[in-house]
Structures are given as C-alpha cells and as structure tokens.
Design an enzyme around this catalytic site. Structure first.
Site, PDB file in Angstrom:
ATOM      1  N   GLU A  16       0.303 -15.354  71.157  1.00 44.29           N
ATOM      2  CA  GLU A  16       0.163 -14.326  71.364  1.00 44.29           C
ATOM      3  C   GLU A  16       0.767 -13.906  72.191  1.00 44.29           C
ATOM      4  O   GLU A  16       1.441 -12.335  71.872  1.00 44.29           O
ATOM      5  CB  GLU A  16      -1.991 -14.195  71.125  1.00 44.29           C
ATOM      6  CG  GLU A  16      -2.582 -14.563  70.502  1.00 44.29           C
ATOM      7  CD  GLU A  16      -4.030 -15.211  71.345  1.00 44.29           C
ATOM      8  OE1 GLU A  16      -4.868 -14.776  70.447  1.00 44.29           O
ATOM      9  OE2 GLU A  16      -3.985 -15.198  73.279  1.00 44.29           O
ATOM     10  N   ASP A  63      -9.441 -14.170  61.532  1.00 44.78           N
ATOM     11  CA  ASP A  63     -10.569 -15.362  60.762  1.00 44.78           C
ATOM     12  C   ASP A  63     -12.145 -14.108  60.497  1.00 44.78           C
ATOM     13  O   ASP A  63     -12.281 -12.943  61.551  1.00 44.78           O
ATOM     14  CB  ASP A  63     -11.398 -16.322  61.626  1.00 44.78           C
ATOM     15  CG  ASP A  63     -11.426 -16.426  62.514  1.00 44.78           C
ATOM     16  OD1 ASP A  63     -12.728 -16.056  63.020  1.00 44.78           O
ATOM     17  OD2 ASP A  63     -10.631 -15.815  63.240  1.00 44.78           O
TER      18      ASP A  63
END
Length: 250
Positions: free
Chosen positions: A21, A208
């Site tokens: 990230e 998700d």
C-alpha cells in the site's frame, strides 16, 4: 476531539500498514527513505520524507514482523507506529491511508475511496459498565466536508478489528455502529491522535465487499493492486487540497 481550527497544515504524516500500500504513494510523491531512520530500532517502522505542494510530507509504514516476515498489521502495530511518528514528525495533520473492506449496503464498491467520518472497534467486547464504551472507542474523525466535496469522495464510519474474517458478534457490532468500512488500523491510530490532540482523517480504498458473497481473502488478494492504485491517484490531490489551509477550512 477539540483541535485548533486556525492551525495551518504545513506538515502531514501519512500512516500506512502494508508495504504494497505504501510504495505506490512513496513513488508518486517522490519521497526518500530516511537514512538513518528517524524512528529508530527496535521499532520496525520505516519512514520516507520529502515535500509536496509546498508542505512537508512523511509516509511511515509499520514494517515487517521479525518472527514471520510479513507486514505488521492490526491496531497494536498501528498505534505504536503512530505514537512514535507523531512524536518524531510533530504533524499538523495525520492521515491513515490503506485498503479495507466495504459494505455494499453503505454504497461501497471495489476501488472506491472512503473518507472516514468516525472510528470504532468492532472486536473489543468488555461487557462491564464504562468499559463497554471504552472497548468500542467510538470517536469522530476530523470533519473535512470541503475535502470530500472537492475530491468527490464517499464517506462513512470506519470500523477496526484484528481479524480479516469476522464473527457474528463482530457483525452485530459493525451493524450497531453503522460501519461503512472494515479494516485493521484506524481505531488504534485514532486513540493516539486523541492523546496528542492532533487532527486525524482516514482514506480507505475498498478491496472486498464485507456483506458480499465471496471470501474476503480472495477479493483482497485479487483487488489489492487496483485498490492501492486508487490510493495512489488520490493522495497527491488530497495533499494539494490541504496544503497551507487552516484545519477549519478542510
């Protein structure tokens, strides 16, 4: 939290859990790793510094677990890293940036970036008067309506826990607090920000769908790259927007 609304944003601390990230943000911001490290061992955190849009920017990731070799994730590493980084860099604004699960019932879709409105824990259950509220630790994020409007961000409550999966009790708590985003760091960081009375916001990109029909780990691995790219696309405009503004103007 009560913050000084007239405080100008000159130094921003960006906290990121995972290397996957962090590196896209570091690359697009053209930051350099601090050598020697400004957060010294034995803390595993790794920091990168530079300037962007006329302000100081520091990105700090949690680093790797010495025992298992994976990214340090969860509220404990996040809080420790945040505490050390706030002391070292003395930021005007702290931003937690990372990937997360999102609730389609709250309008989340894969790749969306959410701006936090509040932070809470969904897995700290202490059914004793006083400790029950302490366990949930619900606290508002810094209100940033102008930033939300300028970047057309979605917004909602960010709920933190220390498991990728969730139990029925976790689900019940996330429902009770109206969670739009589920992740593993922001509530821990919010405790540190509260201690230091430093303004704190979070930007979370959806990997998700929590209330979907696929296992979270499958969607997370499948969408991590695209979600990290969404964060990469938003971080520079966010920094440009906040640069030299008063906290109350965000």
């Amino acid at each position: 939290m009560a913050v000084n609304g007239d405080r100008k944003v000159q130094t921003v601390l960006v906290l990121v859990a995972m290397e996957a990230e962090a590196m896209p943000l570091i690359n697009i911001l053209d930051l350099k790793e601090d050598i020697p490290q400004r957060i010294p061992p034995p803390a595993p955190a790794v920091s990168y510094s530079g300037s962007k849009h006329g302000i100081e920017v520091h990105v700090v990731r949690n680093g790797k677990c010495q025992l298992h070799g994976v990214d340090n994730v969860g509220t404990v590493p996040a809080a420790v890293t945040a505490y050390l980084a706030v002391h070292e860099f003395k930021p005007d604004l702290v931003i937690s940036v990372g990937t997360a699960g999102g609730f389609k019932s709250k309008g989340a879709a894969i790749g969306d970036v959410f701006l936090a409105t509040a932070f809470a824990n969904h897995d700290r259950r202490i059914p004793i008067p006083g400790f029950d509220k302490y366990g949930v630790w619900r606290v508002d994020a810094l209100a940033a309506p102008n930033l939300k409007a300028a970047l057309n961000l979605k917004e909602g409550v960010v709920s933190s826990g220390n498991s990728l999966s969730y139990s029925q009790e976790d689900w019940d708590q996330m429902t009770a607090i109206g969670a739009a985003v589920k992740e593993m760091e922001a509530a821990g960081i919010s405790w540190v920000a509260h201690l230091h009375n430093v303004p704190f916001i979070a930007l979370k990109s959806i990997t998700d769908i929590v209330d979907g029909d696929r296992p979270a780990q499958e969607e997370f691995l499948e969408n991590l790259h695209s979600a990290a790219k969404a964060l990469q696309d938003v971080i520079s405009p966010v920094l440009e927007f906040v640069a030299a503004k008063s906290i109350k103007d965000l």
